[in-house]
Scaffold this motif. Structure first.
Motif, PDB file in Angstrom:
ATOM      1  N   GLU A   1       0.859  -1.186   0.000  1.00  0.00           N
ATOM      2  CA  GLU A   1       0.000   0.000   0.000  1.00  0.00           C
ATOM      3  C   GLU A   1       0.891   1.231   0.000  1.00  0.00           C
ATOM      4  OE1 GLU A   1      -4.191   1.500   0.649  1.00  0.00           O
ATOM      5  OE2 GLU A   1      -3.354  -0.465   0.168  1.00  0.00           O
ATOM      6  N   TYR A   2       0.492   2.244  -0.765  1.00  0.00           N
ATOM      7  CA  TYR A   2       1.218   3.517  -0.794  1.00  0.00           C
ATOM      8  C   TYR A   2       0.419   4.556  -0.028  1.00  0.00           C
ATOM      9  CZ  TYR A   2       3.239   7.873  -2.542  1.00  0.00           C
ATOM     10  OH  TYR A   2       3.815   9.128  -2.631  1.00  0.00           O
ATOM     11  N   THR A   3       1.055   5.237   0.893  1.00  0.00           N
ATOM     12  CA  THR A   3       0.423   6.330   1.631  1.00  0.00           C
ATOM     13  C   THR A   3       1.388   7.502   1.692  1.00  0.00           C
ATOM     14  OG1 THR A   3      -0.837   4.807   3.022  1.00  0.00           O
ATOM     15  CG2 THR A   3      -0.626   7.071   3.802  1.00  0.00           C
ATOM     16  N   LYS A   4       0.885   8.686   1.419  1.00  0.00           N
ATOM     17  CA  LYS A   4       1.737   9.865   1.511  1.00  0.00           C
ATOM     18  C   LYS A   4       0.908  11.073   1.915  1.00  0.00           C
ATOM     19  CE  LYS A   4       5.576  12.249  -0.634  1.00  0.00           C
ATOM     20  NZ  LYS A   4       6.669  12.115  -1.608  1.00  0.00           N
TER      21      LYS A   4
ATOM     22  N   ASP B   1      -3.529  13.142   4.095  1.00  0.00           N
ATOM     23  CA  ASP B   1      -3.046  11.795   3.780  1.00  0.00           C
ATOM     24  C   ASP B   1      -3.997  11.109   2.809  1.00  0.00           C
ATOM     25  OD1 ASP B   1      -0.864  11.990   5.490  1.00  0.00           O
ATOM     26  OD2 ASP B   1      -1.999  11.262   7.206  1.00  0.00           O
TER      27      ASP B   1
ATOM     28  N   SER C   1      -4.097   7.296   0.217  1.00  0.00           N
ATOM     29  CA  SER C   1      -3.379   6.049  -0.045  1.00  0.00           C
ATOM     30  C   SER C   1      -4.099   5.217  -1.094  1.00  0.00           C
ATOM     31  CB  SER C   1      -3.235   5.239   1.248  1.00  0.00           C
ATOM     32  OG  SER C   1      -4.505   4.834   1.728  1.00  0.00           O
TER      33      SER C   1
END
Length: 404
Positions: free
Chosen positions: A297-300, A307, A309
């Motif tokens: 998973e990508y979260t930024k 935020d 994701s």
């Protein structure tokens, strides 16, 4: 209309080059786009767009027109970093204009498309566009880190789902109608630790990782192209291997392989994960279901402290050559320049993985600059490409109106 659009595009030759130069001078790495987005918003407002706003993730959305149909022209305005500065012959953020070129990081990937979009907006305002389309120009964030996430947010959270989508990523002013998708996978392997003086007492996760990596090499060779061989074959690459154990004097008991998988037409996440399990299972002489394969998973957090994701899965897309949007793109090009365009596809991935791969919005690509300039030192873009693209973006809604 053709002559007026071409005349205006030529009139704005210096403007589009200066706009790109100004944007290149503002560094805008992924998640740090605040300064460039603020400036783009000001430039669009000065150009007379009907509406300009910023979404919660940080992308700038500018609008012209208020028709019943909608089309979005999209440019991501974040860039990768410069890499080794010694490989740059000119300062990476110079924005130098010389010899028909604009120099600097992001000039092709992909602020050139953004500059041409703004110029097209000016042209449409100058000629008093009042047609069937609401035309959106989106200047999107965080694409380099997670392509398509900005549009996943726009569609799923802001409910902005246009009828048609145009990516302005570099195409060398060719019309593109697809590209492979991609996904990332993580494989975790277990061993049994033992003292390094007696490795026969253990089971090395490092050797398992080595056999698994060679299995991925075999899988890559075995992957097949799509049926019409338009997008070509999928690929898989082991991009990282990490091995750990209790100490440097021990048989390692943990290993991780990180995989970059490019997906051709007809391939999806379930298929790709199943293939990895099958090939590594054979290499390690164990059932495929025992192989631990996950999709990260990508979260930024963006520059607006929000935020967001998604899983690292970016679906493949392609359009039929006779789709109305593709035909409209060809018509717009032929109308302006009296010859057929080259119709092709990207090698790399774009935000269309979200708009089209995930949400099935018809799409094409048409952008200034060359794909080979992306992420390369000494990045440049041709001013002539910027002018061509500005004219094409202004003409496309008129060509599309004839087919809807």
């Amino acid at each position: 209309m053709k002559q007026e659009i071409l005349r205006k595009a030529e009139e704005y030759r210096d403007y589009v080059a200066q706009t790109l130069s100004e944007m290149v001078k503002i560094p805008s790495y992924s998640g740090k786009e605040e300064a460039i987005c603020k400036r783009i918003k000001e430039i669009c407002e000065d150009a007379g767009f009907d509406e300009v706003r910023t979404d919660k993730l940080g992308s700038v959305i500018a609008r012209i027109g208020n028709g019943p149909k909608s089309i979005a022209f999209d440019a991501h305005i974040d860039t990768v970093e410069i890499g080794d500065p010694d490989q740059w012959e000119k300062e990476p953020f110079s924005g130098l204009i010389a010899d028909g070129l604009v120099h600097g990081r992001g000039s092709s990937d992909q602020k050139g498309g953004a500059a041409s979009m703004i110029t097209a907006g000016r042209i449409l305002k100058d000629i008093n566009y009042n047609g069937q389309f609401t035309i959106y120009f989106t200047f999107t964030v965080m694409e380099e880190d997670c392509d398509g996430m900005c549009w996943k947010y726009l569609i799923e959270e802001e409910k902005l789902k246009p009828d048609f989508y145009v990516s302005t990523e570099p195409t060398s002013t060719r019309i593109y109608r697809g590209h492979r998708g991609r996904m990332e996978m993580m494989v975790r392997l277990k061993g049994i630790s033992a003292h390094g003086s007696a490795p026969e007492r253990g089971e090395s996760a490092a050797y398992k990782a080595a056999r698994a990596a060679l299995a991925m090499e075999k899988l890559n060779k075995d992957l097949q192209p799509d049926e019409d061989n338009f997008l070509g074959k999928g690929t898989i690459v082991v991009s990282q291997i990490d091995v750990k154990g209790p100490s440097q004097c021990a048989v390692p008991d943990q290993a991780m392989l990180y995989l970059d998988r490019r997906l051709t037409w007809g391939e999806d996440a379930d298929l790709a994960i199943g293939q990895v399990k099958e090939y590594i299972g054979k290499a390690l002489d164990c059932p495929p279901e025992e192989i631990d394969v996950t999709m990260p998973e990508y979260t930024k957090r963006g520059y607006r402290d929000y935020d967001y994701s998604q899983e690292l899965y970016f679906p493949t897309w392609k359009m039929d050559a006779d789709h109305p949007l593709v035909e409209s793109g060809v018509d717009a090009y032929k109308t302006l320049w009296g010859k057929d365009p080259v119709v092709d596809k990207w090698t790399f991935s774009t935000n269309a993985v979200a708009t089209t791969g995930r949400h099935k919005i018809p799409a094409i690509g048409f952008g200034p600059g060359d794909e080979s300039q992306a992420h390369a030192p000494n990045e440049i873009n041709r001013i002539e490409d910027l002018v061509i693209c500005a004219a094409f973006y202004a003409m496309l809604p008129y060509s599309l109106e004839k087919r809807i």
